[in-house]
Motif scaffolding. Structure first.
Motif, PDB file in Angstrom:
ATOM      1  N   ALA A 293       0.835  -1.209   0.000  1.00 11.50           N
ATOM      2  CA  ALA A 293       0.000   0.000   0.000  1.00 11.50           C
ATOM      3  C   ALA A 293       0.870   1.259   0.000  1.00 11.50           C
ATOM      4  CB  ALA A 293      -0.932  -0.007   1.210  1.00 11.50           C
ATOM      5  N   ASN A 294       1.951   1.243   0.770  1.00  9.86           N
ATOM      6  CA  ASN A 294       2.857   2.391   0.808  1.00  9.86           C
ATOM      7  C   ASN A 294       3.544   2.593  -0.545  1.00  9.86           C
ATOM      8  OD1 ASN A 294       2.329   3.088   3.460  1.00  9.86           O
ATOM      9  ND2 ASN A 294       3.964   1.806   4.288  1.00  9.86           N
ATOM     10  N   THR A 295       3.879   1.484  -1.216  1.00 10.05           N
ATOM     11  CA  THR A 295       4.503   1.575  -2.537  1.00 10.05           C
ATOM     12  C   THR A 295       3.532   2.181  -3.547  1.00 10.05           C
ATOM     13  OG1 THR A 295       5.857  -0.373  -2.043  1.00 10.05           O
ATOM     14  CG2 THR A 295       5.667   0.271  -4.356  1.00 10.05           C
ATOM     15  N   ILE A 296       2.266   1.766  -3.479  1.00  9.20           N
ATOM     16  CA  ILE A 296       1.236   2.328  -4.364  1.00  9.20           C
ATOM     17  C   ILE A 296       1.069   3.818  -4.114  1.00  9.20           C
ATOM     18  CG2 ILE A 296      -1.230   2.314  -4.918  1.00  9.20           C
ATOM     19  CD1 ILE A 296       0.274  -0.038  -6.077  1.00  9.20           C
ATOM     20  N   ARG A 297       1.048   4.200  -2.836  1.00  6.98           N
ATOM     21  CA  ARG A 297       0.916   5.628  -2.500  1.00  6.98           C
ATOM     22  C   ARG A 297       2.091   6.431  -3.037  1.00  6.98           C
ATOM     23  NH1 ARG A 297      -1.928   3.880   2.211  1.00  6.98           N
ATOM     24  NH2 ARG A 297      -0.004   3.473   3.349  1.00  6.98           N
ATOM     25  N   TYR A 298       3.280   5.817  -2.986  1.00  5.16           N
ATOM     26  CA  TYR A 298       4.467   6.498  -3.525  1.00  5.16           C
ATOM     27  C   TYR A 298       4.312   6.741  -5.020  1.00  5.16           C
ATOM     28  CZ  TYR A 298       9.251   7.277  -5.049  1.00  5.16           C
ATOM     29  OH  TYR A 298      10.378   7.820  -5.630  1.00  5.16           O
ATOM     30  N   GLN A 300       1.529   6.966  -6.702  1.00  2.00           N
ATOM     31  CA  GLN A 300       0.479   7.979  -6.882  1.00  2.00           C
ATOM     32  C   GLN A 300       1.018   9.375  -6.596  1.00  2.00           C
ATOM     33  OE1 GLN A 300      -2.359   6.259  -4.178  1.00  2.00           O
ATOM     34  NE2 GLN A 300      -3.524   5.241  -5.826  1.00  2.00           N
ATOM     35  N   PHE A 301       1.881   9.480  -5.589  1.00  4.49           N
ATOM     36  CA  PHE A 301       2.490  10.783  -5.266  1.00  4.49           C
ATOM     37  C   PHE A 301       3.374  11.263  -6.414  1.00  4.49           C
ATOM     38  CE2 PHE A 301       6.285  12.985  -3.664  1.00  4.49           C
ATOM     39  CZ  PHE A 301       5.691  14.125  -3.117  1.00  4.49           C
ATOM     40  N   LYS A 304       1.685  12.899  -9.318  1.00  2.00           N
ATOM     41  CA  LYS A 304       1.107  14.232  -9.085  1.00  2.00           C
ATOM     42  C   LYS A 304       2.154  15.325  -8.942  1.00  2.00           C
ATOM     43  CE  LYS A 304      -2.869  12.232  -6.651  1.00  2.00           C
ATOM     44  NZ  LYS A 304      -3.567  12.127  -5.347  1.00  2.00           N
ATOM     45  N   THR A 319      -4.160   1.006  -8.887  1.00  2.00           N
ATOM     46  CA  THR A 319      -5.431   1.037  -8.152  1.00  2.00           C
ATOM     47  C   THR A 319      -5.127   0.787  -6.700  1.00  2.00           C
ATOM     48  OG1 THR A 319      -5.736  -1.322  -8.550  1.00  2.00           O
ATOM     49  CG2 THR A 319      -6.760   0.195 -10.132  1.00  2.00           C
ATOM     50  N   ASN A 320      -6.083   1.059  -5.852  1.00  2.47           N
ATOM     51  CA  ASN A 320      -5.862   0.806  -4.450  1.00  2.47           C
ATOM     52  C   ASN A 320      -5.621  -0.674  -4.224  1.00  2.47           C
ATOM     53  OD1 ASN A 320      -6.197   3.476  -3.647  1.00  2.47           O
ATOM     54  ND2 ASN A 320      -8.426   3.267  -3.573  1.00  2.47           N
TER      55      ASN A 320
END
Length: 322
Positions: A293-298, A300-301, A304, A319-320
């Motif tokens: 999940a942290n890798t996905i958030r990275y 996504q960051f 942006k 995706t989440n």
């Protein structure tokens, strides 16, 4: 004669080792004489004492190397870089027969890095070769092998003196032994760590994207084999963390601009991880879920950011996590 108490013996030898660091002379020739004289006396103390007394001598000699590094010194002079490295080689070799093979191996690697910094390729290569010989012949414990391979790979990452032939020989040995470690997770982590030997960002460093990708793909195959084995043993999430670790390595090289590491490869790996996590054969593990999940958030960051890096990440669809 009463046997010497072990605690007293160790304390005595540590005090003697500290004494070595108090031997200081601004004249390089005199300093080298001090070290060689101390070496002769320590050699008479018996093999049991050498593991305590020789390492400080080696580090004192390496300090002298740093003092001479970059200066113009005739090889025929009474003190020269080649003369000091010869002293270092003989001293470390004595340690390898104490026996203290793990300590000797570490010191061979320290000497190899120092020789590399001095631009002495044959000397650095010889020290690396001796380190591999010790690994092959003396390092039998599986945990010690893992630690030793980490040290060897780390040293090869920091040595820039080797030509193509010598570097290929050393990196081939390192990757080969990494893939032969006892446990699959250790193999996987050692192999993907080897990728760093082929992408050195410092000026003059090797940048071989093909070899980087080969290491990552090999690590992925090992992780997949570990996952298949865990499925046979009624489900385990342990190997899943390897997939996420490898994904992070892909992202690292993707950001470094390694052309062979493409967004398509990252996309495929993301989809593979999601599929495996959703499989009924994979046990749930909050640690792995949080890591992914942290890798996905990275990712996504990064998408942006609004800069060139965001452009690179734009083609990666996430995706989440499940």
């Amino acid at each position: 004669m009463d046997e010497i108490d072990e605690e007293d013996f160790v304390e005595e030898q540590n005090l003697l080792a500290r004494l070595v660091h108090m031997l200081v002379n601004k004249d390089h020739e005199e300093m080298f004489k001090l070290l060689t004289t101390a070496r002769k006396h320590f050699g008479q103390g018996g093999p049991r004492r050498l593991a305590f007394t020789l390492p400080p001598l080696i580090f004192a000699a390496l300090k002298l190397v740093r003092c001479l590094q970059g200066s113009v010194v005739d090889d025929e002079a009474s003190v020269s870089l080649k003369g000091i490295f010869q002293f270092l080689h003989q001293t470390v070799e004595a340690l390898s027969t104490v026996p203290a093979p793990e300590l000797a191996l570490r010191l061979y690697l320290e000497c190899a890095e120092a020789a590399s910094d001095c631009g002495l390729e044959p000397v650095a290569y010889e020290f690396c070769t001796q380190a591999f010989v010790l690994y092959e012949e003396e390092i039998a414990d599986s945990k010690a092998q893992v630690t030793t391979m980490q040290l060897i790979v780390g040293t090869l990452q920091r040595t820039y003196v080797f030509g193509v032939e010598n570097r290929d020989t050393l990196t081939h040995k390192a990757t080969g032994y990494s893939a032969k470690l006892l446990k699959k997770p250790d193999q996987c982590r050692a192999v993907y760590a080897c990728s760093h030997m082929f992408w050195l960002e410092d000026e003059g460093g090797t940048q071989d994207g093909e070899r980087v990708l080969l290491c990552l793909k090999r690590a992925l195959r090992i992780a997949n084999a570990a996952q298949q084995m865990s499925t046979v043993t009624r489900g385990s999430s342990g190997p899943m963390t390897l997939f996420v670790e490898i994904l992070n390595k892909y992202l690292y090289y993707y950001e470094k601009g390694v052309p062979q590491v493409t967004s398509n490869l990252i996309q495929g790996l993301l989809e593979l991880i999601v599929t495996e996590l959703q499989s009924e054969n994979t046990a749930q593990d909050r640690t792995v879920d949080a890591f992914f999940a942290n890798t996905i958030r990275y990712i996504q960051f990064q998408k942006k950011r609004g800069d060139n890096l965001a452009e690179c990440y734009s083609s990666i669809q996430v995706t989440n996590p499940p």
